[in-house]
Design an enzyme around this catalytic site. Structure first.
Site, PDB file in Angstrom:
ATOM      1  N   PRO A 141     -13.404  -2.389 -32.214  1.00  0.00           N
ATOM      2  CA  PRO A 141     -12.621  -2.215 -33.395  1.00  0.00           C
ATOM      3  C   PRO A 141     -12.510  -3.095 -34.699  1.00  0.00           C
ATOM      4  CG  PRO A 141     -11.349  -2.692 -31.356  1.00  0.00           C
ATOM      5  CD  PRO A 141     -13.008  -2.157 -30.983  1.00  0.00           C
ATOM      6  N   SER A 142     -11.581  -2.686 -35.483  1.00  0.00           N
ATOM      7  CA  SER A 142     -11.467  -3.715 -36.518  1.00  0.00           C
ATOM      8  C   SER A 142     -10.508  -5.028 -35.802  1.00  0.00           C
ATOM      9  CB  SER A 142     -10.647  -3.323 -37.927  1.00  0.00           C
ATOM     10  OG  SER A 142     -11.733  -2.581 -38.451  1.00  0.00           O
TER      11      SER A 142
ATOM     12  N   GLU B 176     -22.721  -4.118 -40.900  1.00  0.00           N
ATOM     13  CA  GLU B 176     -22.171  -3.275 -42.247  1.00  0.00           C
ATOM     14  C   GLU B 176     -22.799  -2.767 -42.844  1.00  0.00           C
ATOM     15  OE1 GLU B 176     -20.343  -1.249 -40.452  1.00  0.00           O
ATOM     16  OE2 GLU B 176     -18.903  -2.577 -39.300  1.00  0.00           O
TER      17      GLU B 176
ATOM     18  N   GLY C 237     -13.844  -9.531 -33.922  1.00  0.00           N
ATOM     19  CA  GLY C 237     -14.240 -10.603 -33.797  1.00  0.00           C
ATOM     20  C   GLY C 237     -15.567 -10.211 -34.052  1.00  0.00           C
TER      21      GLY C 237
END
Length: 595
Positions: free
Chosen positions: A379-380, A508, A383
């Site tokens: 998840p955002s 990303e 780290g």
């Protein structure tokens, strides 16, 4: 009072020492300065001789005779003074400009060598202000005031000596005024120092706002925040205006005070001198020479009052510049100049926190196999990007170590370590310039156009580049604004191809692209990943399901490792994430390999 007086004086003394050290460290052109000072000495000496020759001329005129030798001497003194002054002013200005150019170069190189945490704590506008505005203050002080400092000292010392020679009584009257003026100017100068520091703070704030708003002007206009940003800028401009008025009030006090003192001293000397001429203690030539010398002494003294206020204004700038120059740089010294290729990366008990007590990574143990693809998912805020930053040595772990093969990565020089890494992010940062300049950015060796074309082909960037009117010479605009997101990504990939890294880091890289652009970029990335140790950060699991290894990172801890199928069976959070994305992919009509 006894305890406070030294405390108020100390900042000025410390500031002057910092300023002197700053100028000394700027490598001033000593030969030019020496010649300029000699010429200044000649110029000042010639200027001091003129009143004495004038005395002889006037006393000779009273005897109805014209001394041609005195006239020739006067003309020679004027010519010598003018010539020496012209050359010395140029040379001193050259020295001043050179000092500030060296200072700016040193400061700019220092900024580039500072570690990433410095830029996390300091706004871009503040740092820009140090390099531009603060150095401009120092340059103005050197070129406009300090160039005449030595000549003023010589003029004052020599002039006072000649004044004593002509009439010691009137000289003592003049000198009695100096301590009174100094007592008034000292507190005024300290006030100017405080105002100057506040002014520079406001200037840095304004510069920061301008850089931020202009840099993100599309966001400002898209969300209609022009009025809000206008008010924010106007507020700081008003504060700068208020500090400017305070400075103006101080200058308004210093100017008339200097004029009043000069006028009062002149009137007093004319009165006393007239009485002494009438009584026969002085000749008319003595009085004229005394007044001429008086102007040669008072004028530099008046300049010293302005210089004093300017010096106080520069001390704040010096303090800020020294703070940057004293800041610790990124470590450069290391025993290893180049790292081998094809080694595994290992994190051993790595913990990291941007702020004390707020750990982002906690006791991370991870092996990233060589020449394989390792995906980091989670998840955002878990780290992932911080892990990348540690691998690039933007930050140093609070605990633990990172190894490349058998060696710690901090045993290699930064240049040799970072040369091993190719980095492609979702933002695909670009510099203003041409496509060619962006593809070759950071490549230290000579690169042919054919090599650039080959890299662009592998990155699937060549087709759209060839369609542009200027092809590789096309300007991309600030931050690549003239190109689409997919085009920027492919240029970034071409840059990575040209760099030929051993370690590839993809952050990303396709998350912000549409389906068509993503397809092209994925093909380019597939080419780039071949034979390289690849580390991928991805939110969409569909982009990493074929990775050799997937690592699940949650709240700064590794909670799972394995292949996609292994994690589906053994890791509940990963399985839930995969099922959720599978549902979303099905609703959007996309195919998925998640489960």
């Amino acid at each position: 009072m006894e305890t406070n007086m030294p405390a108020t004086a100390r900042p000025d003394a410390a500031g002057l020492r910092r300023f002197a050290r700053l100028i000394s460290d700027a490598n001033p052109p000593r030969v030019v300065l020496t010649v300029a000072l000699l010429l200044t000495l000649i110029q000042t000496a010639a200027g001091l001789i003129v009143p004495l020759m004038t005395k002889g001329l006037i006393d000779g005129l009273t005897a109805d005779s014209l001394n041609r030798q005195v006239l020739i001497g006067l003309a020679a003194a004027f010519i010598l003074q003018a010539a020496a002054s012209a050359v010395s002013i140029y040379m001193l200005n050259y020295a001043g400009q050179r000092i500030v150019a060296n200072l700016r170069t040193r400061l700019w190189e220092k900024v580039l060598a500072l570690p990433i945490p410095f830029f996390d704590r300091n706004r871009t506008g503040d740092t820009m202000s140090r390099v531009t505005n603060d150095t401009s203050l120092i340059m103005n002080l050197i070129t406009e005031y300090l160039v005449s400092f030595v000549s003023n000292i010589i003029a004052i010392v020599g002039g006072i000596a000649l004044l004593f020679y002509l009439d010691w009584v009137m000289t003592l009257i003049i000198l009695a005024v100096v301590p009174v003026t100094a007592l008034i100017l000292m507190p005024v100068g300290r006030k100017m120092y405080r105002i100057s520091k506040k002014q520079q703070d406001e200037m840095a704030d304004l510069t920061s706002i301008l850089g931020q708003v202009i840099g993100e002007i599309r966001l400002v206009k898209a969300y209609g925040t022009e009025n809000r940003e206008a008010r924010s800028g106007e507020d700081r401009i008003r504060r700068m205006f208020a500090f400017g008025l305070q400075e103006a009030r101080i200058l308004a006090l210093i100017g008339p005070l200097s004029t009043f003192v000069m006028t009062a001293v002149l009137v007093l000397i004319l009165g006393v001198g007239g009485i002494r001429v009438a009584s026969g203690l002085l000749t008319a030539g003595d009085l004229v020479a005394f007044i001429l010398l008086l102007f040669q002494v008072i004028t530099p003294m008046a300049q010293f009052t302005t210089l004093y206020s300017r010096v106080q204004k520069v001390l704040g700038a010096t303090e800020r510049i020294q703070a940057i120059l004293a800041h610790e740089e990124e470590p450069q010294d290391s025993r290893k100049m180049a790292a081998p290729e094809g080694e595994a990366i290992e994190l051993r008990n790595v913990s990291f926190a941007y702020n004390p007590g707020e750990e982002v990574l906690r006791n991370v143990n991870l092996v990233i196999p060589a020449r394989q693809t390792t995906a980091i998912v989670g998840p955002s805020g878990s780290g992932k990007s911080t892990l990348f930053a540690l691998l690039e040595r933007f930050y140093v772990p609070v605990e633990g170590e990172i190894r490349y093969g058998q060696d710690r990565i901090d045993e290699y020089t930064l240049a040799s370590w970072r040369a091993k890494i190719g980095y492609v992010s979702q933002e695909s940062p670009m510099m203003a310039g041409t496509i060619l300049e962006n593809i070759t950015y950071g490549i230290s060796r000579e690169v042919t156009l054919e090599e650039v074309r080959q890299a662009a082909e592998l990155a699937y960037a060549a087709p759209f580049i060839d369609k542009l009117p200027q092809q590789y010479q096309t300007e991309v605009g600030e931050r690549g604004i003239k190109l689409s997101g997919g085009q920027r990504q492919r240029i970034a990939i071409a840059r990575a191809f040209l760099r030929s890294p051993d370690i590839l880091m993809l952050d990303e890289a396709t998350s912000a692209l549409d389906s068509s652009s993503e397809h092209e970029v994925q093909k380019a990335l597939a080419n780039l990943m071949k034979g390289r140790t690849t580390i991928v950060i991805a939110h969409r699991l569909s982009t990493v399901v074929h990775s050799d290894k997937i690592v699940v990172l949650e709240n700064g801890r590794i909670t799972g490792e394995g292949t996609h199928q292994e994690l589906l069976q053994s890791h509940e959070v990963y399985r839930e994430l995969a099922q959720k994305q599978f549902v979303e992919a099905g609703q959007s009509g996309e195919t998925s390999e998640l489960i």
